[in-house]
Design an enzyme around this catalytic site. Sequence first.
Site, mmCIF file in Angstrom:
data_model
loop_
_atom_site.group_PDB
_atom_site.id
_atom_site.type_symbol
_atom_site.label_atom_id
_atom_site.label_comp_id
_atom_site.label_asym_id
_atom_site.label_seq_id
_atom_site.Cartn_x
_atom_site.Cartn_y
_atom_site.Cartn_z
ATOM 1 N N TYR A 29 -0.454 -0.555 10.203
ATOM 2 C CA TYR A 29 -0.899 -0.786 8.722
ATOM 3 C C TYR A 29 0.169 -0.871 8.029
ATOM 4 O O TYR A 29 0.781 -1.059 7.764
ATOM 5 C CB TYR A 29 -2.270 0.129 7.989
ATOM 6 C CG TYR A 29 -2.659 -0.694 6.976
ATOM 7 C CD1 TYR A 29 -3.129 -1.568 6.397
ATOM 8 C CD2 TYR A 29 -2.336 0.126 5.438
ATOM 9 C CE1 TYR A 29 -3.631 -2.298 5.264
ATOM 10 C CE2 TYR A 29 -2.876 -0.556 4.796
ATOM 11 C CZ TYR A 29 -3.464 -0.833 4.642
ATOM 12 O OH TYR A 29 -3.903 -0.989 2.908
ATOM 13 N N SER A 85 0.994 -1.368 -0.409
ATOM 14 C CA SER A 85 0.151 -0.401 0.107
ATOM 15 C C SER A 85 0.711 0.777 0.097
ATOM 16 O O SER A 85 1.691 1.355 0.777
ATOM 17 C CB SER A 85 -0.450 0.162 0.961
ATOM 18 O OG SER A 85 -1.529 1.508 1.342
#
Lengths: 81, 538
Positions: free
Chosen positions: B450, B437
């Site tokens: 994350y 990501s």
Amino acid sequence: MSTVTNQQVEARVIDALATFGPDKSQITRESTFEELDIDSLDLVELAQIVEDEYGVVLKGEDMKQLKTVGDAIELIASRAA
Amino acid sequence: MLDAAAGPAVRPDGQPAAAGTAMILSVATNLPGGRLTSAELAERYGISEEWIVARTGIRERRQAAPSERISDYAARAGALALQTAGVDPADLDLVIVATMTPDELTPNTAPLVAHELGAGRAGALDVGAACTAFLAGLALGAAQIESRRAELVLLVGADFITRITDYEDPRSAPLFADAAGAVVIGAANGAHGAIGPIVLGADGSHAQTIFATHAERKLRLDGPEVYRAARACARAGGGLHRDAGKCVGGHDPSGARGRRTRGTPEARIARLAERFRRRLHLGRRRHRVGRGMSTEVQDGCALVTGASRGIGAAIARALAGDGWLVGVNYRSDRSRADAVVESIERAGGRATAVAGDVSDPDAPDGLFGQLEETFGTPVLALVNNAGVNRDDLAPSLSDEDWAMVLDTNLTAAFRLTRRALRGMLRARAGRIVNISSIAGLRANPGQANYAAAKAGLMAFTKTVAVEVARRGITVNAVAPGLIDTEMTTGVSEELLAAVPARRIGTPEEVAACVRFLASEQASYVTGAVLTVDGGLAA
């Protein structure tokens, strides 16, 4: 597990090593992995083949000690016995 | 060459030949990116989505953009079929395009396709027999080969039916879509795999049940009547079993036809075609390895984790479109994973749903064992897509939320990669794609866990890539930005405004990159991180 003979292990190890590049005729118990141009990744793969066939788990540490084809055969045969 | 003159069969080299048999050598498709969902149609007609799905088995259909040309789709499907079969376009004797929606009245679509492909010595013609055109084309192509008038035939079925669909009619409109599919037909060695007898039939007296005029350009259809007439016609043809009625009447909106399942004729045909394709690939693989070239990775199957929705589902569909046998992994949502499998099978691909929580240390063995048993082939593509987020600012982030995100997004990818490499090292081939990501590249407050996992995944990707590069295995990462999925619903307007492309991305745009990285064409790309973010991290 049935007993695995030293000769069986030798034949299997040499077959496996031959798939990594060196000519089968070049491979003897005395050959060093360096001479055969067998690298660390090849040894990892050899360990996996051995694990699949004989149920012997060889760790990276074990493999690092090995210098010659004979060393590998002895180690595997002793663990598999 | 297509030999139009009657007389004894001759081969292209002029030698007389005995009758042979023909078989399908490869299958390929090319689908538009645009989708028209049953939910959208239902809203338009003020009816329920389920009413449409129950009658058609279709949740969404592909739709080409107005500027697109059917000949381009036909050529792309044809090119892929030729590539899959290992056939040089210059060796084609005949190109047939089955279509009722050519770009122009004349020329036919086939000559444009033949030209585009470089099939310089092939004859080319369209077959305009609507729903039966592909079967008619198959009969024609097979007959040319059986009679030795041709050795290699490309048959493409291509239509933009949505351009002539009557969207005023809720009963027929949901049935139609746009797509192209292609097969290469060649000689079969003996009867094994040979195309069987094809019995064509027609009854012009029912012309009023399905027609489209030049002036109106709208397909008018009396569904139940077409179904009855087609079944009667198939029975009268004799020798055809009851499935024939289903094939011919496959567009029946009356509800008489059940939902598509694994056992339908369509699925069976797709499986049979897959078997031929695989046999062919295996042959090529030996050949290629013998020449010291890279192996054909699509001999194996692909595992996509977290594939029941969003980006994972799009990746599963894209890989299946490239011929991969796909394992659609899911943790809890069986019905959505099944829907993904179903959509892949409808498009002619093969897939299976495999349950497993990737953060479970035993998951890799379970998933790989299940897939390798189902498909009978090793996993040669792994897409680590499953991911979770538990957002909180670092000062208040709990140990559980930290561990949960690291376990699923990073540790699971490591364990699956380790398991995948066993088979890949042996096969001297493999593709691993980690879905990272841009949160791993560009700070996003509230995502410390994350971001750490996703940045870790990039570093992991590069390191493993280098370790296994000399075995023909590639390891890459794709780093999506803002993508339209359930995970990003409620994303802030400010974040969206920061995207240079000024829009949110689609799961398909991410899937297209994964498809490339998993393909043979990406054989020299490894250790790369490909951002798919509309320029957000640039």
